[in-house]
Scaffold this active site. Structure first.
Site, mmCIF file in Angstrom:
data_model
loop_
_atom_site.group_PDB
_atom_site.id
_atom_site.type_symbol
_atom_site.label_atom_id
_atom_site.label_comp_id
_atom_site.label_asym_id
_atom_site.label_seq_id
_atom_site.Cartn_x
_atom_site.Cartn_y
_atom_site.Cartn_z
ATOM 1 N N SER A 1 0.834 -1.196 0.000
ATOM 2 C CA SER A 1 0.000 0.000 0.000
ATOM 3 C C SER A 1 0.867 1.244 0.000
ATOM 4 O O SER A 1 1.668 1.458 0.921
ATOM 5 C CB SER A 1 -0.909 0.018 1.228
ATOM 6 O OG SER A 1 -1.551 1.273 1.340
ATOM 7 N N HIS B 1 -1.276 -1.115 -4.129
ATOM 8 C CA HIS B 1 -2.565 -0.773 -3.545
ATOM 9 C C HIS B 1 -2.605 0.733 -3.308
ATOM 10 O O HIS B 1 -1.707 1.307 -2.674
ATOM 11 C CB HIS B 1 -2.743 -1.524 -2.223
ATOM 12 C CG HIS B 1 -4.093 -1.388 -1.622
ATOM 13 N ND1 HIS B 1 -5.172 -2.142 -2.030
ATOM 14 C CD2 HIS B 1 -4.555 -0.583 -0.622
ATOM 15 C CE1 HIS B 1 -6.237 -1.817 -1.311
ATOM 16 N NE2 HIS B 1 -5.886 -0.865 -0.457
ATOM 17 N N ASP C 1 -4.796 3.826 -1.803
ATOM 18 C CA ASP C 1 -5.893 4.214 -0.926
ATOM 19 C C ASP C 1 -6.361 5.625 -1.266
ATOM 20 O O ASP C 1 -5.611 6.591 -1.100
ATOM 21 C CB ASP C 1 -5.466 4.149 0.538
ATOM 22 C CG ASP C 1 -5.293 2.713 1.014
ATOM 23 O OD1 ASP C 1 -6.242 1.928 0.843
ATOM 24 O OD2 ASP C 1 -4.215 2.389 1.543
ATOM 25 N N MET D 1 -8.939 8.468 -0.244
ATOM 26 C CA MET D 1 -9.797 8.876 0.878
ATOM 27 C C MET D 1 -10.244 10.319 0.680
ATOM 28 O O MET D 1 -9.467 11.161 0.234
ATOM 29 C CB MET D 1 -9.043 8.748 2.205
ATOM 30 C CG MET D 1 -8.436 7.377 2.451
ATOM 31 S SD MET D 1 -7.652 7.301 4.086
ATOM 32 C CE MET D 1 -6.635 5.834 3.913
ATOM 33 N N HIS E 1 -8.449 1.419 -3.863
ATOM 34 C CA HIS E 1 -9.430 1.217 -2.797
ATOM 35 C C HIS E 1 -10.064 2.565 -2.488
ATOM 36 O O HIS E 1 -9.424 3.451 -1.913
ATOM 37 C CB HIS E 1 -8.721 0.628 -1.574
ATOM 38 C CG HIS E 1 -9.594 0.462 -0.382
ATOM 39 N ND1 HIS E 1 -9.093 0.226 0.881
ATOM 40 C CD2 HIS E 1 -10.947 0.473 -0.232
ATOM 41 C CE1 HIS E 1 -10.081 0.120 1.748
ATOM 42 N NE2 HIS E 1 -11.214 0.269 1.092
ATOM 43 N N MET F 1 -12.189 4.827 -0.505
ATOM 44 C CA MET F 1 -12.848 5.080 0.775
ATOM 45 C C MET F 1 -13.480 6.465 0.675
ATOM 46 O O MET F 1 -13.019 7.443 1.290
ATOM 47 C CB MET F 1 -11.833 4.977 1.924
ATOM 48 C CG MET F 1 -11.420 3.552 2.204
ATOM 49 S SD MET F 1 -9.992 3.408 3.316
ATOM 50 C CE MET F 1 -8.658 3.464 2.114
ATOM 51 N N MET G 1 -11.867 -5.412 5.409
ATOM 52 C CA MET G 1 -11.022 -4.526 6.206
ATOM 53 C C MET G 1 -10.740 -5.181 7.553
ATOM 54 O O MET G 1 -11.660 -5.578 8.268
ATOM 55 C CB MET G 1 -11.703 -3.178 6.412
ATOM 56 C CG MET G 1 -11.830 -2.330 5.160
ATOM 57 S SD MET G 1 -10.239 -1.899 4.419
ATOM 58 C CE MET G 1 -9.428 -1.005 5.759
ATOM 59 N N ASP H 1 -6.974 -6.030 4.275
ATOM 60 C CA ASP H 1 -6.267 -4.760 4.335
ATOM 61 C C ASP H 1 -6.294 -4.250 5.766
ATOM 62 O O ASP H 1 -7.373 -3.985 6.309
ATOM 63 C CB ASP H 1 -6.948 -3.765 3.391
ATOM 64 C CG ASP H 1 -6.257 -2.411 3.348
ATOM 65 O OD1 ASP H 1 -5.238 -2.234 4.043
ATOM 66 O OD2 ASP H 1 -6.744 -1.528 2.620
#
Length: 220
Positions: free
Chosen positions: A8, A31, A33, A35, A64, A66, A135, A173
């Site tokens: 990540s 990966h 993230d 957000m 991913h 979020m 998660m 994750d």
């Protein structure tokens, strides 16, 4: 399927993302993230950075999301260069339609569940996804410890997928390290997201090899 390691970049140096990506040539995925400071209390990066990173590395990007309103934003990440796009079922109004839109653009579609979200209510729609992300920490920040209470959910998800004969990956994750990966692999996880354990190490590629070896041993 072969077990896969997805470092990540949340734990990487954002000023050197291309170099950080090059430091893990043996990774299966990177990966990413995303957000928005609304669905989770943190703000990271968005579509322009994903697009730039996709041009800077040949590693497939596992995004991913979020974020709120993934129905609106998720398909665009395929256009930005993501090979796999995960959105949270808790934030999505039309998950099946969104998954189909992502797949129509040639990317893999995945559904994410927060630690307190059970898998069982979504049994009938599992075939619409290529991957289920469980998660194992509360989403928002890296460096947390894996929540042991999430491991039984990995096992229950594997049982549901096997029940329906589905070739759907299980990704985990949060808190993945040499101390936790084996029990998650034994429970049925296929793809392991590791941030701090990889990018905080002196030799990130060595950590990737070690995590893969531990997971394969536990699965065997």
């Amino acid at each position: 399927m072969a077990l896969q390691i997805a470092p990540s970049i949340l734990a990487a140096d954002f000023a050197r993302l291309a170099d950080e990506a090059a430091a893990v040539p043996n990774a299966d995925w990177l990966h990413v993230d995303v957000m928005d400071n609304h669905f989770v209390p943190n703000l990271t990066l968005g579509m322009p950075v994903v697009e730039a990173l996709a041009k800077a590395t040949d590693k497939p990007l596992d995004c991913h999301l979020m974020i709120e309103h993934p129905d609106r934003w998720a398909p665009g990440y395929a256009d930005a260069g993501a090979s796999s796009i995960t959105f949270h079922i808790e934030a999505c109004r039309a998950p099946i339609l969104t998954a189909r839109e992502i797949r129509a653009k040639g990317a893999r579609a995945a559904m994410a569940l927060r630690p307190a979200t059970p898998i069982e209510p979504y049994e009938d729609m599992l075939s619409e996804f290529d991957m289920i992300l469980i998660m194992t920490i509360e989403p928002g920040f890296g460096g947390q410890q894996l929540l042991d209470a999430c491991v039984p959910k990995i096992r229950r998800t594997r049982e549901l997928l096997d029940k329906h004969g589905l070739d759907v990956w299980i990704e985990i994750d949060g808190g993945v390290s040499a101390y936790t990966i084996e029990r998650c692999a034994e429970a049925g996880a296929d793809v392991f997201v590791a941030g701090s354990a990889v990018f905080n190490a002196d030799d990130p590629s060595l950590v990737v090899d070690n995590l893969r070896s531990l997971a394969e041993r536990a699965r065997a």
